[in-house]
Each structure stands twice: as structure tokens, then as C-alpha cells.
Motif scaffolding. Structure first.
Motif, PDB file in Angstrom:
ATOM      1  N   LYS A   3      46.935  79.697  78.659  1.00 35.40           N
ATOM      2  CA  LYS A   3      46.400  78.619  77.662  1.00 35.40           C
ATOM      3  C   LYS A   3      45.673  79.576  76.509  1.00 35.40           C
ATOM      4  O   LYS A   3      45.911  79.583  75.258  1.00 35.40           O
ATOM      5  CB  LYS A   3      45.438  77.739  78.260  1.00 35.40           C
ATOM      6  CG  LYS A   3      46.773  76.837  78.478  1.00 35.40           C
ATOM      7  CD  LYS A   3      45.963  75.282  79.568  1.00 35.40           C
ATOM      8  CE  LYS A   3      46.651  74.790  80.395  1.00 35.40           C
ATOM      9  NZ  LYS A   3      46.013  73.734  81.052  1.00 35.40           N
ATOM     10  N   THR A   4      44.447  80.075  76.937  1.00 34.23           N
ATOM     11  CA  THR A   4      43.741  81.413  75.861  1.00 34.23           C
ATOM     12  C   THR A   4      44.803  82.189  75.346  1.00 34.23           C
ATOM     13  O   THR A   4      44.978  82.106  73.973  1.00 34.23           O
ATOM     14  CB  THR A   4      42.692  81.989  76.915  1.00 34.23           C
ATOM     15  OG1 THR A   4      42.053  81.030  77.882  1.00 34.23           O
ATOM     16  CG2 THR A   4      42.017  82.951  75.732  1.00 34.23           C
TER      17      THR A   4
ATOM     18  N   HIS B 265      46.956  80.265  73.173  1.00 30.42           N
ATOM     19  CA  HIS B 265      46.477  79.540  71.772  1.00 30.42           C
ATOM     20  C   HIS B 265      46.129  80.644  70.703  1.00 30.42           C
ATOM     21  O   HIS B 265      45.774  80.088  69.304  1.00 30.42           O
ATOM     22  CB  HIS B 265      44.791  78.687  71.765  1.00 30.42           C
ATOM     23  CG  HIS B 265      45.189  77.195  73.275  1.00 30.42           C
ATOM     24  ND1 HIS B 265      44.574  77.433  73.863  1.00 30.42           N
ATOM     25  CD2 HIS B 265      46.099  77.341  73.734  1.00 30.42           C
ATOM     26  CE1 HIS B 265      44.730  76.145  74.103  1.00 30.42           C
ATOM     27  NE2 HIS B 265      46.280  76.091  74.446  1.00 30.42           N
ATOM     28  N   SER B 266      45.311  81.921  71.164  1.00 36.38           N
ATOM     29  CA  SER B 266      45.859  82.729  70.158  1.00 36.38           C
ATOM     30  C   SER B 266      46.365  82.890  69.029  1.00 36.38           C
ATOM     31  O   SER B 266      46.084  83.434  67.845  1.00 36.38           O
ATOM     32  CB  SER B 266      44.624  83.632  70.889  1.00 36.38           C
ATOM     33  OG  SER B 266      45.170  84.404  71.599  1.00 36.38           O
TER      34      SER B 266
ATOM     35  N   VAL C 237      51.161  76.463  71.990  1.00 41.00           N
ATOM     36  CA  VAL C 237      50.343  75.562  73.331  1.00 41.00           C
ATOM     37  C   VAL C 237      51.650  75.915  74.229  1.00 41.00           C
ATOM     38  O   VAL C 237      52.996  75.341  74.198  1.00 41.00           O
ATOM     39  CB  VAL C 237      50.277  74.111  72.566  1.00 41.00           C
ATOM     40  CG1 VAL C 237      48.747  74.433  71.610  1.00 41.00           C
ATOM     41  CG2 VAL C 237      51.387  73.633  72.009  1.00 41.00           C
TER      42      VAL C 237
ATOM     43  N   GLU D  31      50.056  70.368  76.669  1.00 35.55           N
ATOM     44  CA  GLU D  31      49.718  70.113  74.902  1.00 35.55           C
ATOM     45  C   GLU D  31      49.732  69.944  73.736  1.00 35.55           C
ATOM     46  O   GLU D  31      50.867  70.369  73.815  1.00 35.55           O
ATOM     47  CB  GLU D  31      48.239  71.391  75.219  1.00 35.55           C
ATOM     48  CG  GLU D  31      48.252  71.698  76.637  1.00 35.55           C
ATOM     49  CD  GLU D  31      47.530  73.696  76.022  1.00 35.55           C
ATOM     50  OE1 GLU D  31      46.465  73.472  76.763  1.00 35.55           O
ATOM     51  OE2 GLU D  31      48.120  74.122  75.869  1.00 35.55           O
TER      52      GLU D  31
ATOM     53  N   GLU E 114      48.174  70.701  70.191  1.00 31.71           N
ATOM     54  CA  GLU E 114      46.241  71.201  69.603  1.00 31.71           C
ATOM     55  C   GLU E 114      46.020  71.290  71.244  1.00 31.71           C
ATOM     56  O   GLU E 114      44.859  71.473  70.989  1.00 31.71           O
ATOM     57  CB  GLU E 114      46.613  70.007  68.926  1.00 31.71           C
ATOM     58  CG  GLU E 114      47.462  70.841  67.556  1.00 31.71           C
ATOM     59  CD  GLU E 114      47.125  69.216  66.494  1.00 31.71           C
ATOM     60  OE1 GLU E 114      45.933  68.688  66.135  1.00 31.71           O
ATOM     61  OE2 GLU E 114      48.058  69.095  65.305  1.00 31.71           O
ATOM     62  N   GLY E 115      46.433  71.844  72.284  1.00 31.99           N
ATOM     63  CA  GLY E 115      45.018  72.325  72.637  1.00 31.99           C
ATOM     64  C   GLY E 115      45.021  71.065  74.146  1.00 31.99           C
ATOM     65  O   GLY E 115      44.120  71.851  74.369  1.00 31.99           O
TER      66      GLY E 115
END
Ligand code: PEP
Ligand code: MN
Length: 346
Positions: free
Chosen positions: A327-328, A331-332, A336, A340, A342-343
Motif C-alpha cells: 500500500k505504501t 500510495h507513493s 490505491v 481503498e 484515497e488511502g
């Protein structure tokens, strides 16, 4: 070459166009795709002035696709293919995780995994009911019983089903239970199967043949697309190389190359791509860095006792440990997971 026809083309105009192409010895196929009518011309006489066709009644546009794969190519469609499976978006900016055991083995096993995936907000469960095994003496899958168990477990935990269809004779049966139909590596060149899968509307997850070049893989996708089924997901699952240190060599370069050549979503299967559970997580993350659109990962409640592919199946705790890093990474890059918005988990 693809002729995009006017939606208002009359049967008489279409007939005239086809007669003209027949007279001049063109080879073509007429298709209705997502309410668009097209004529795919795959062979035309040399030195023919193609512009003369552009002026004919009923022809809206000519798209000059040089590649042998036409509908799979970016020249035909530049924007990424995106579609929806029971409300879960695939392709484009979406990222999907498909996980589960290699084979459906029994009710307890598949329910344990389904519950585990649900707890981790996963949207797709995988599991083979019809298994392509190298040995005819190896476990061949629970067949229809396996499909029923997989569907039951998926329904109990709100998951979508991904499972393999091995033969044309099984399309009706598998499509009754599956949300996405998988074509295995060994069947990537089963053109008869692919063309039949073009006639249904279920999404097809098309694994790369273990000895297939990228254009051959895209031509396999073309078989499905040219049948009228536009919901194709490519899946890189490793190729055979000289190096037998690994079961297969996951071709990480395939992801940016597919993005360059095609609009189709491309997933990574680092389980078959490595054959060893300790290499699955690094190769999953490498695939994400290389721009894949989703992952397919084998996970088993008790890999030591798995009836197929135990050595490459993650323990549930390993699978869980992958998720925060994944996920990280997503997101970077402004992406997503399918669970999810927007995170935030949905
Ligand atoms: C599978 O996903 O279970 C499988 C058999 O994969 P592949 O066709 O890539 O070997
Ligand atoms: Mn497997």
C-alpha cells in the motif's frame, strides 16, 4: 489497419463496402465492439491507396495499426482498458490483489482462506478446480465440486472468484461459478479455446505462455478481443530460461513493455514466477515498481500439506506482512488498492 465505421452505416452501405473489399482481395473481419462497428483489415494488396477507402460511405476513420495485434495495440486504443467486476474496478489507476491457494482442496481449506482474505479486505479469491498438472498421476483438482466450494466460500465472504478454464467443453460450467476466467500458461496458445472465450462476456485473465514472446502473448489476447470480449487482463507468470535456480524467471521488463505496446491491464504472478515463497514478496514489490496493475499470489493455510504448489505458497502471516509495504508503494505513486478510496479502507 482498422476501419472504424459510422454507427449510422446502413446494411446496404456495409454490403457495398464488403463487396469492394472482396473484389480487391482484402482479408478482413467485421466486428461489433462495445457498440462500435469495425472492420479489421489484416491483409491488403500491395500499393493499394488506402485513402480511397476512407472516402467510402459508412467509413468514419482509418486507424493504421502496424502491429500484427490490432485491438490489443495502443495504436487502436491509447487509454488504458478499464472495467468493473461486481463493482471492483480493474485497470487504469486501480490496483487489484487476487490471492488464494493453488488448488481448492476441501471445504475447510477454502473457507479458512476466504475468511482470511476477507479479514484483509481482499476482493478476489483464486483457486484451481481443474488443474493443469505435468503428471497425470498428480492431483487434478476437485473439478465441479471444487468450483462449488470456491463459489460458496467466496459468497460467504463477499469475494470474487478467479479460476482456470482448461478446455472449451468447460466454458459453460466454469463461467457459472467464476467472475474472472483464467487461461493458464499451458493454454495461452490454445487458439480454439481463446476464440471461444472471445464469445463470452466474462473477463479473461490470460497468463503468459512459459515460452511465449511478448508479441505472441498479445496475439493470444487478440484472439479473445477479436471475438468481441474486450475484458482481458494479461498476467506475467515467469518464463523458462537457462537458469533452473528458479522455477521460472519472472520477466519484470514485461510490465513496462506491455504498457508501451498495449492498453490492457497487466498483472504479476510472482508465485509461479519464482516457485519459492521466500522470493514471492520481493518480486511482488518489484512488479509493482515496474508498473503492474495487480498481483496474483498463492497463499495456503498450511503450505506443507498443500496438494499443489506448497513450496511457493505464502503462509498467511507472510501475505499479511506484504500488504502495508504494498500500500505504501502504491500510495507513493498516487494509486490505491481496490479495497481503498484515497488511502482509506472501504
Ligand atoms: C495457476 O495459476 O494455478 C497455474 C497453473 O498457473 P500457470 O498456468 O501460470 O502455470
Ligand atoms: Mn499453482
Amino acid at each position: 489497419m482498422i476501419l472504424l465505421l459510422n454507427n449510422t452505416i446502413t446494411p446496404a452501405e456495409l454490403n457495398d463496402l464488403k463487396n469492394l473489399l472482396d473484389d480487391k482481395n482484402f482479408r478482413y473481419r467485421h466486428l461489433l465492439l462495445n457498440l462500435k462497428q469495425v472492420l479489421i483489415i489484416y491483409k491488403f494488396p500491395q500499393n493499394f491507396d488506402i485513402q480511397s477507402i476512407a472516402e467510402l460511405q459508412g467509413v468514419a476513420k482509418i486507424i493504421d495499426v502496424k502491429e500484427p495485434y490490432k485491438l490489443a495495440s495502443k495504436q487502436w486504443q491509447n487509454s488504458p482498458t478499464q472495467f468493473d467486476v461486481n463493482g471492483v474496478s480493474i485497470g487504469g489507476n486501480s490496483f487489484n490483489m487476487i490471492a488464494g491457494p493453488c488448488s481448492v482442496e476441501n471445504e475447510d481449506q477454502i473457507f479458512q482462506i476466504a475468511e482470511f482474505l476477507h479479514k484483509n479486505h481482499i476482493r478476489f479469491i483464486r483457486g484451481g478446480a481443474y488443474k493443469p498438472r505435468t503428471s497425470p498421476y498428480a492431483f487434478q483438482g476437485l473439478k465441479k465440486e471444487g468450483l462449488k466450494l470456491l463459489r460458496k466460500a467466496a459468497d460467504a465472504y463477499n469475494l470474487n472468484v478467479v479460476t482456470e478454464v482448461m478446455d472449451v467443453s468447460l466454458i459453460d460450467e466454469v463461467s457459472e461459478y467464476a467472475d474472472i476466467m483464467q487461461v493458464g500458461s499451458r493454454n495461452m496458445s490454445n487458439f480454439y479455446l481463446l476464440s471461444h472465450l472471445g464469445k463470452i462476456q466474462k473477463p479473461i485473465l490470460l497468463k503468459r505462455g512459459m515460452a511465449a514472446k511478448i508479441p505472441e502473448w498479445l496475439m493470444a489476447a487478440e484472439y479473445v478481443l477479436s471475438g468481441g470480449n474486450e475484458k482481458v487482463i494479461l498476467c506475467e507468470r515467469g518464463i523458462r530460461t537457462f537458469d533452473d535456480t528458479v522455477r521460472n524467471t519472472l520477466d519484470i521488463a514485461a510490465f513496462p513493455i506491455i504498457k508501451e505496446l498495449s492498453h490492457l491491464p497487466v498483472f504479476s504472478d510472482p508465485s509461479h514466477g519464482t516457485g519459492n515463497r521466500d522470493r514471492v514478496i520481493p518480486m511482488a514489490l518489484a512488479s509493482v515498481a515496474a508498473s503492474c496493475d495487480g498481483l496474483m499470489i498463492e497463499v495456503h493455510p498450511n503450505p506443507e500439506n498443500a496438494m499443489s504448489d506448497g513450496p511457493q505458497s505464502l503462509y498467511p502471516h507472510q501475505f499479511e506482512s506484504l500488504l502495508p509495504t504494498l500500500k505504501t508503494m502504491l500510495h507513493s505513486t498516487g494509486r490505491v488498492m481496490d479495497c481503498e478510496v484515497e488511502g482509506q479502507l472501504i
